[in-house]
Write a protein that holds these residues in place. Sequence first.
Motif: not given
Length: 358
Positions: A154, A157, A287, A289, A308, A314
């Motif tokens: 990831l 991030m 990625s 979050s 995304s 991701e």
Amino acid sequence: MNTLKNKVILAIETSCDETAAAVLEISDSGKFPFVKTLSSVINSQTKLHSKMGGVVPEAAARAHVKNILPVVKKAISAVGGSASGGNDSQLTINDVDYIAVTQGPGLIPSLIVGVEFAKALSLATKKPIIPVNHMLGHLYSPLGKLGNKEIEKLFPMIALIVSGGHTLLVLMTNAYKYKVIGQTVDDAAGEAFDKVAKMLKLAYPGGPEVAKLSSKGDPRHFQFPRPMMNNKNYDFSFSGLKTAVLYRLRDFPKTKPADICASFEESVVDVLVTKAFRAVKEFKAKSISLSGGVSANQALRKALTEESKNNNIEFLPSPLSLSGDNAEMIGLAAAFMITKGYKPKSYKTIKADSNLEL
Ligand code: KG4
Ligand code: ZN
């Protein structure tokens, strides 16, 4: 007796208006912890504060005092039978290896209740305490249930944390290394949602109410400002947007509330997504979050999902059960701290800190 092979964390959260406790089991499965949630109890004070239209700190603290013991007891006694090793024995406080507690940031009268409760429990049981930053709980809530291999892939991030008290953009270069690259200079995104709800006399808490109305409104009805969207830095400002809503309401009192909400929500989402993806590009993130109370917002989730896909990275939203305040995320953060080698502290050295920074 603890028949679990792994370590057991009792986590406690009282930073605002939720009295919460959770029991988690961690197995150190390599670089990152493998975490299983055995129980999670949240006692929300929404009803209490809705009369006042917002959280009253002293009332919140009194409610925490009343609720903390039953909530902790419930979280522990909810773990029985098979989870505690395949027999009928109930988990007890003796089976707990660590007491994790939110140290800050948050409302000081609320924080003190959880921290002092954890300290007394630590003194009585000799279990070590892990003081946890509430924002670290939000930061780790999208990562909790991933395996080692998934986590490795990831980074870098970008983490977007949007709550009632904070709006943070965090760069995570690995699971243990993070740096705040931007934050709000005035109101948090959730706070702006709550204030717009108040202007429209919607029920408390306002964020979900504004979101509900937005889905029935026209987001293009008003072109609200996009504060700081084109600034070079990663900071945010939502106070001017809130004022813009106030003026439109004054000048166009007959506007449908749904159209106000939809136009306001689109502005917030646009700013958050634009800035987060500028960071994704600059730091070549693999990625993004999303966590914090506002992460429950469907328009925000949808926009981040699409962006995304467009950027081929991701998207990791926090599970909805962990978006609002809860103790499970505090246990998750503690699990990462323990796996990284954090040495628990004596209860004597721990103090609540309302301004604790990430
Ligand atoms: O993380 P959280 O539970 O508490 C803090 O740490 O602040 O976040 C609460 C915030 C509140 O401002 C609430 O109105 C907002 O999250 N919120 C939402 C939604 N659900 C909760 N805002 C927008 N849309 C939602 N669906
Ligand atoms: Zn929070």
